[in-house]
Write an enzyme that holds these catalytic residues in place. Structure first.
Site, mmCIF file in Angstrom:
data_model
loop_
_atom_site.group_PDB
_atom_site.id
_atom_site.type_symbol
_atom_site.label_atom_id
_atom_site.label_comp_id
_atom_site.label_asym_id
_atom_site.label_seq_id
_atom_site.Cartn_x
_atom_site.Cartn_y
_atom_site.Cartn_z
ATOM 1 N NE ARG A 276 -82.722 84.527 -27.126
ATOM 2 C CZ ARG A 276 -82.404 84.442 -28.405
ATOM 3 N NH1 ARG A 276 -81.198 84.709 -28.801
ATOM 4 N NH2 ARG A 276 -83.313 84.069 -29.282
ATOM 5 C CD GLU B 109 -84.261 82.477 -44.824
ATOM 6 O OE1 GLU B 109 -84.021 82.417 -43.596
ATOM 7 O OE2 GLU B 109 -83.674 81.805 -45.680
#
Ligand code: AMP
Length: 178
Positions: free
Chosen positions: A63, A100
């Site tokens: 994006r 994560e």
């Protein structure tokens, strides 16, 4: 300007539990689909950087390509692409960053910047800042200078901007909680 920013905020859609449970995904496709608002979004960023002698805008896959290339066009700057591994055809530099669970890597062409080029890093959103930190590392490997990191959306509660210091961060919209 406040009215425009409110309009931009209203055009962003929250998608709970995408791409995995517990994440609220900020979907910018309604914003991109609204021509006048997409233009305003790019113009808010372009107004900030118009007199900053930006040589190159660096967009982060994928994006960041949409926001960054429109911004580069508006500024009359070049555009530099940073991609996921294995996509770029020429010799690359790499930078890895923690997620994560596990880690991820970004690549840039070795000849993407001339030395000391003034580079504006662009993406749609900053969350933890890991992606943009890797982009900063790539600019530094190429001998460029980061003007600032610019985002449409900042998830401020994740404090990503602290990971990018001493580089500055600008965002059009800040969210203080999910
Ligand atoms: P980070 O490295 O944690 O700052 O994550 C930033 C990158 O992940 C950007 O390229 C974003 O497009 C994407 N991203 C992270 N969190 C979200 C979210 N909640 N909604 C939409 N995109 C996200």
């Amino acid at each position: 300007m406040e009215k425009e920013i409110a309009e931009i905020r209203n055009a962003i859609r929250d998608i709970p539990n995408f791409p995995k449970p517990g994440i609220i995904f900020k979907d910018i496709t309604p914003l991109l689909g609204n021509g006048p608002l997409f233009r305003k979004t790019i113009d808010v960023l372009a107004d900030r950087y118009r007199n900053q002698s930006v040589d190159m805008v660096l967009g982060i896959e994928s994006r960041g390509f949409i926001i960054g290339s429109a911004l580069a066009y508006r500024l009359g700057a070049g555009f530099c692409i940073v991609r996921k591994p294995g996509k770029l055809p020429y010799e690359t530099h790499r930078a890895s960053y923690e997620l994560e669970y596990g880690s991820d890597t970004l690549e840039v062409h070795r000849d993407a910047l001339r030395p000391r080029a003034r580079v504006l890093i662009a993406d749609d959103l900053i969350a933890t800042g890991g992606t943009a930190a890797a982009a900063i590392e790539l600019v530094s490997k190429l001998g460029g200078e980061v003007v600032e990191c610019a985002f449409v959306i900042e998830l401020a509660f994740l404090k990503g901007r602290e990971k990018l210091k001493p580089c500055g961060v600008y965002s059009i919209l800040q969210y203080d909680s999910e």
